[in-house]
Design a protein around this motif. Structure first.
Motif, PDB file in Angstrom:
ATOM      1  N   UNK A   1      15.381  -0.101   0.004  1.00 33.17           N
ATOM      2  CA  UNK A   1      14.681   0.182  -1.253  1.00 33.17           C
ATOM      3  C   UNK A   1      13.735  -0.959  -1.602  1.00 33.17           C
ATOM      4  N   UNK A   2      14.198  -2.177  -1.358  1.00 30.44           N
ATOM      5  CA  UNK A   2      13.355  -3.338  -1.606  1.00 30.44           C
ATOM      6  C   UNK A   2      12.107  -3.300  -0.716  1.00 30.44           C
ATOM      7  N   UNK A   3      12.304  -3.013   0.563  1.00 30.50           N
ATOM      8  CA  UNK A   3      11.186  -2.943   1.506  1.00 30.50           C
ATOM      9  C   UNK A   3      10.241  -1.806   1.138  1.00 30.50           C
ATOM     10  N   UNK A   4      10.793  -0.668   0.731  1.00 36.32           N
ATOM     11  CA  UNK A   4       9.955   0.486   0.390  1.00 36.32           C
ATOM     12  C   UNK A   4       9.021   0.165  -0.775  1.00 36.32           C
ATOM     13  N   UNK A   5       9.557  -0.458  -1.822  1.00 34.54           N
ATOM     14  CA  UNK A   5       8.721  -0.818  -2.978  1.00 34.54           C
ATOM     15  C   UNK A   5       7.649  -1.823  -2.572  1.00 34.54           C
ATOM     16  N   UNK A   6       8.055  -2.828  -1.798  1.00 37.09           N
ATOM     17  CA  UNK A   6       7.130  -3.877  -1.384  1.00 37.09           C
ATOM     18  C   UNK A   6       6.000  -3.324  -0.522  1.00 37.09           C
ATOM     19  N   UNK A   7       6.338  -2.503   0.466  1.00 40.33           N
ATOM     20  CA  UNK A   7       5.315  -2.003   1.391  1.00 40.33           C
ATOM     21  C   UNK A   7       4.474  -0.890   0.776  1.00 40.33           C
ATOM     22  N   UNK A   8       5.008  -0.194  -0.218  1.00 43.81           N
ATOM     23  CA  UNK A   8       4.182   0.779  -0.933  1.00 43.81           C
ATOM     24  C   UNK A   8       3.011   0.058  -1.607  1.00 43.81           C
TER      25      UNK A   8
ATOM     26  N   UNK B   1       1.664   4.364   0.280  1.00 47.25           N
ATOM     27  CA  UNK B   1       0.715   3.602  -0.527  1.00 47.25           C
ATOM     28  C   UNK B   1      -0.727   3.892  -0.149  1.00 47.25           C
ATOM     29  N   UNK B   2      -0.989   3.981   1.161  1.00 49.93           N
ATOM     30  CA  UNK B   2      -2.351   4.268   1.622  1.00 49.93           C
ATOM     31  C   UNK B   2      -2.799   5.652   1.175  1.00 49.93           C
ATOM     32  N   UNK B   3      -1.861   6.602   1.160  1.00 47.60           N
ATOM     33  CA  UNK B   3      -2.200   7.962   0.717  1.00 47.60           C
ATOM     34  C   UNK B   3      -2.591   7.974  -0.748  1.00 47.60           C
ATOM     35  N   UNK B   4      -1.815   7.276  -1.582  1.00 44.23           N
ATOM     36  CA  UNK B   4      -2.140   7.231  -3.005  1.00 44.23           C
ATOM     37  C   UNK B   4      -3.428   6.461  -3.252  1.00 44.23           C
ATOM     38  N   UNK B   5      -3.694   5.464  -2.417  1.00 44.92           N
ATOM     39  CA  UNK B   5      -4.917   4.670  -2.580  1.00 44.92           C
ATOM     40  C   UNK B   5      -6.168   5.508  -2.386  1.00 44.92           C
ATOM     41  N   UNK B   6      -6.028   6.656  -1.723  1.00 48.16           N
ATOM     42  CA  UNK B   6      -7.183   7.535  -1.546  1.00 48.16           C
ATOM     43  C   UNK B   6      -7.761   7.970  -2.893  1.00 48.16           C
ATOM     44  N   UNK B   7      -6.923   8.054  -3.915  1.00 47.57           N
ATOM     45  CA  UNK B   7      -7.411   8.411  -5.248  1.00 47.57           C
ATOM     46  C   UNK B   7      -8.334   7.330  -5.791  1.00 47.57           C
TER      47      UNK B   7
END
Length: 417
Positions: free
Chosen positions: A29-36, A163-169
């Motif tokens: 969970x920690x890694x997921x938040x960080x890498x998002x 994160x990259x997908x959301x950054x498309x916005x």
């Protein structure tokens, strides 16, 4: 919560797809938040610096190169700090500092400010990477350390992709407000993971050691920089790390400049790599049970990476559809080599290190990997991209020789342990 308490309590049944180890789940969970947050920022960063902050492309490139040098230099002292004060404590400080440094990107308005911020933030990032690797040694027993890291790497790919997908916005909006929102979200992610750290139990080694343990390990930490066999393994791993420049720099430039493949192949290559890493990184650890099998995995990885370079070169001059198929096949080969080299490198970095100085040794190993990441783009562009199909022979040879040399280097290091 102490590690004993975690062991004493029967673990709750994990949900489908989650890791059965409760410590790995907390780390994931920690890694997921960080890498998002990382995926958000890395997708928009160059456009933010050039379109909003007003920097020239050359200035951004120069700043990132200088920042890479700072990152290499920061790894070793960060690892030694983890041994002295504890990986969890040091990582907390680094992540809080990264949150502030990331927010400082919103203040960039000149090359001077950019240079200061990007160097500081990159140094903090590479320092945190070294200390995070030491934290994995502290939180995970030896038997589950490499499989646990493999699972966390799969989670990393999921987080970066999301994160990259959301950054498309933000890219679609292409406004200062949108880019600032992305930067501040990433800053918040560092604060969030720092808040999660106290819930990570330490079981792998005693991180609460006092003055006696500090005195006993001081010599070992000092020797991390002069452990020649370990440095040799680190250097060979750095050669294999150049593979990431092949995927992130070599293939995009090759598609645009030297093939008739549609440019959408670049995106398809990144997606294919992400999916294959998520699917096979954990399985790749089955080939790395001990030092000898880890060294052989690196040797196989070198051959696969060399083969991927040859396949990329073969895409030159082919019709569009054929070139696309060939390039995606090369990505599949590259990813196979990637998951094997990562699994092998993790085991070697831990098992060849002095147990009393895990942080110092992880700092050295992380510095080598950072150096490989830094010089990789220059190696690929100066050889493969500059000299056409024949130029791919140079990175192919680096991978093959680096992988093959890992076997005798590991034997040497094992004899000297």
């Amino acid at each position: 919560m102490t590690s004993a308490a975690v062991k004493a309590s029967p673990p709750a049944a994990p949900r489908r797809g989650l890791h059965p180890d409760p410590v790995v789940r907390r780390l994931s969970w920690m890694v997921l938040v960080n890498t998002f947050g990382t995926g958000l920022f890395m997708t928009v960063s160059v456009l933010y610096f050039t379109r909003v902050a007003g920097l020239a492309v050359g200035q951004v490139g120069l700043g990132l190169t200088a920042a890479g040098l700072c990152g290499v230099a920061a790894s070793v002292p960060a690892g030694r700090a983890a041994d002295r004060w504890g990986s969890r404590r040091v990582l907390f400080v680094l992540w809080v500092a990264q949150a502030a440094g990331m927010a400082a990107y919103t203040l960039v308005h000149s090359f001077t400010v950019f240079l200061v911020v990007v160097c500081a933030e990159t140094a903090l990032d590479r320092a945190a990477s070294a200390v995070r690797n030491a934290l994995y040694a502290d939180a995970l027993p030896k038997a589950t350390r490499v499989p646990g890291r493999a699972y966390l790497r799969a989670v990393t790919n999921v987080g970066v992709g999301a994160g990259a997908t959301l950054a498309a916005l933000a890219l679609q909006a292409d406004s200062r407000a949108a880019y600032i929102a992305v930067i501040l979200t990433n800053a918040a992610s560092f604060a969030a993971v720092a808040a999660m750290l106290p819930r990570i139990p330490l079981a792998g080694r005693d991180q609460e050691a006092g003055a006696e343990a500090e005195a006993g390990s001081k010599t070992a930490r000092r020797n991390a920089l002069v452990d020649v066999p370990y440095l040799a393994v680190t250097a060979l791993n750095a050669l294999l790390t150049v593979q990431f420049a092949v995927l992130n720099v070599g293939i995009p430039l090759w598609v645009v400049r030297e093939t008739d493949a549609p440019r959408a192949v670049v995106a398809a290559a990144m997606i294919l790599n992400t999916v294959l890493v998520v699917a096979f990184q954990v399985r790749a650890t089955r080939a790395t049970r001990d030092l000898h099998s880890a060294a052989r995995a690196c040797r196989t990885s070198g051959l696969l990476l060399a083969g991927s370079c040859a396949v990329i070169a073969a895409g030159h001059g082919l019709p569009a559809a054929a070139a696309a198929v060939v390039l995606l096949a090369a990505v599949a080969l590259e990813t196979a080599g990637e998951v094997l080299s990562q699994a092998g490198g993790w085991l070697l970095s831990y098992d060849l290190a002095d147990p009393a100085a895990t942080g110092a040794y992880q700092g050295v190993f992380n510095a080598g990997a950072s150096a490989g990441l830094m010089v990789g783009p220059a190696v690929v562009t100066a050889t493969a991209i500059a000299h056409g199909p024949a130029g791919w022979a140079v990175p192919a040879a680096l991978f093959a020789v680096g992988g093959a040399a890992m076997v005798p280097a590991v034997r040497w290091a094992e004899r000297r342990r």
